[in-house]
Design an enzyme around this catalytic site. Structure first.
Site, mmCIF file in Angstrom:
data_model
loop_
_atom_site.group_PDB
_atom_site.id
_atom_site.type_symbol
_atom_site.label_atom_id
_atom_site.label_comp_id
_atom_site.label_asym_id
_atom_site.label_seq_id
_atom_site.Cartn_x
_atom_site.Cartn_y
_atom_site.Cartn_z
ATOM 1 N N HIS A 61 -4.585 -1.692 -4.184
ATOM 2 C CA HIS A 61 -5.949 -2.122 -3.816
ATOM 3 C C HIS A 61 -6.921 -1.914 -4.985
ATOM 4 O O HIS A 61 -8.037 -1.438 -4.819
ATOM 5 C CB HIS A 61 -6.429 -1.351 -2.576
ATOM 6 C CG HIS A 61 -5.467 -1.386 -1.439
ATOM 7 N ND1 HIS A 61 -4.958 -2.558 -0.933
ATOM 8 C CD2 HIS A 61 -4.900 -0.376 -0.712
ATOM 9 C CE1 HIS A 61 -4.128 -2.274 0.062
ATOM 10 N NE2 HIS A 61 -4.083 -0.968 0.203
ATOM 11 N N SER A 79 0.838 -1.195 0.000
ATOM 12 C CA SER A 79 0.000 0.000 0.000
ATOM 13 C C SER A 79 0.878 1.253 0.000
ATOM 14 O O SER A 79 1.575 1.512 -0.979
ATOM 15 C CB SER A 79 -0.978 -0.051 1.173
ATOM 16 O OG SER A 79 -2.022 0.876 1.008
#
Length: 247
Positions: free
Chosen positions: A170, A134
């Site tokens: 994501h 991330s």
């Protein structure tokens, strides 16, 4: 043991629920160790949790996961001060630097305040594998999409720029990620953007993308580039990459 060439593993994964602990390292985190080429001893892995404020409770959970994985594990904390007198010496001793998620905007600001941008670049050039999830993925690129500023996703364009692309994380689990990446690439706010579904990572040797890998079957990676629309305006084109399953 340094990797044979500068190596980055940028992911939207790396963890799984543990059997007796809250989390364990999943295949992507283990692949970062494989990329380092270490053998004959426990791999030296240091965790950098700047993006979440160096939360000590999470460090403890990472320590449990590392014991299960057999890592020689440590942390580089910057809050409230660096926990190593010489962060550069510490990082250069590692096989892998694993950067956790959180606020990529705050991470970049704090790293630059401590000179960690230059230190990490030198570590990368010396063969320390840089990896993360991330925010710990976006940071290596020129920019990407982030919720660091608030619930509405926005562009971040001041990444470290070790890799000359932008990054989307994501991609399959947060519905606003894909359309925003397409919008930002189409209008020129982001350049060529490399994206990962949850459970997928991208391997770079130097600045070249060499492989997509996955710890979850059926997931994808994507390259988004600008193109001319039929009406003469700007649009974005998406190419799916099929990852190699790390099973």
């Amino acid at each position: 043991m340094p990797a044979e060439q500068p190596t980055i593993l940028a992911t939207s994964g790396g963890y799984k629920p543990g059997l007796r602990t809250r989390l364990e390292f999943d295949r992507l985190a283990h692949h970062a160790v494989d990329l380092s080429g270490v053998s004959g001893r426990a791999p030296r892995v240091t965790h950098v949790g700047t993006a979440s404020g160096d939360q000590r409770w999470f460090n403890a959970e990472m320590d449990q996961a590392a014991r299960l994985a057999g890592f020689d594990f440590s942390h580089l904390n910057l809050f409230t001060m660096p926990n190593h007198a010489d962060p550069e010496a510490h990082l250069l001793e590692q096989d892998v630097v694993w950067v956790n998620g959180g606020s990529v905007v705050n991470l970049l600001a704090v790293w630059r305040a401590h000179g960690l941008d230059g230190i990490l670049h030198r570590a990368w050039q010396r063969g320390v594998v840089l990896a993360g999830v991330s925010a710990g993925s976006i940071c290596w690129f020129q920019g990407g999409t982030t919720d660091s500023f608030g619930p509405e996703l926005r562009a971040v364009t001041n990444g470290l720029g070790f890799l000359p692309y932008a990054n989307g994380v994501h991609y399959d689990s947060e519905e606003r990620r894909r359309p925003l990446v397409h919008q930002l690439v189409a209008d020129g706010s982001l350049g060529e953007t490399h994206c990962t579904d949850d459970g997928v990572g991208l391997v770079y040797h130097g600045t070249d993308l060499v492989e997509a890998v996955a710890e979850v079957r059926g997931k994808g990676a994507y390259i988004v580039t600008a193109q001319n629309a039929d009406d003469g305006g700007a649009a974005a084109s998406e190419l799916r990459l099929e990852p190699r399953f790390l099973g």
